[in-house]
Design a protein around this motif. Structure first.
Motif: not given
Length: 157
Positions: A48-66
């Motif tokens: 769920r989109r919020k602010k770019f910084g929060l969205d990007a942080a969640r994406l970075q978590e996914i990219l790192a975890a996988r």
């Protein structure tokens, strides 16, 4: 690094790493991931989109975890192939995200990906409520599967 050509994207992704596909919407980001052999795209989640910084942080978590080696963004071209405001927004997201993540970022024409995802969910007799919950990451998997198939055809997978 932002790459416009899929051949250049395929060359830039490290071997034996998975790829993530994103379907960017105004309110959500659908996320799909491939396996490390780059043969199958799997819907993962909808952010769920919020602010770019929060969205990007969640994406970075996914990219790192996988251990993701590259990211593909669905490029929402108009039906005549031209680029409108939604494409500009997607390209701006890519520019901003490339400042936070070092891997290659590419684009894939996403025309009709949501239509295909909706059709598949209807054929699977998915309820309207459930379709609304999963449509974005299922559309992301259609986008990503198109890239994986093209990369395999290029011999870059």
């Amino acid at each position: 690094m932002i790459v416009d050509d899929i051949t250049d994207f395929a060359a830039a992704v490290p071997p034996m790493t998975a790829i993530a596909g994103l379907d960017l919407g105004d309110k959500t980001i659908g996320v799909a991931v491939s396996d490390s052999f780059r043969s199958v795209a799997t819907p993962l989640e909808t952010i769920r989109r919020k602010k770019f910084g929060l969205d990007a942080a969640r994406l970075q978590e996914i990219l790192a975890a996988r251990s993701i080696g590259g990211v593909i963004l669905g490029l929402p071209r108009n039906m005549d192939g031209s680029e409108g405001p939604r494409c500009q927004s997607t390209r701006a997201f890519a520019r901003n995200f490339s400042r936070l993540w070092d891997g290659p970022i590419g684009f894939w024409d996403e025309r009709l990906s949501t239509v295909a995802a909706e059709r598949a969910l209807l054929e699977a007799d998915t309820s309207r409520k459930r379709r609304a919950e999963v449509i974005d990451h299922v559309a992301a998997s259609y986008i990503l599967q198109g890239v994986l198939d093209r990369m395999r055809h290029l011999g870059g997978a």
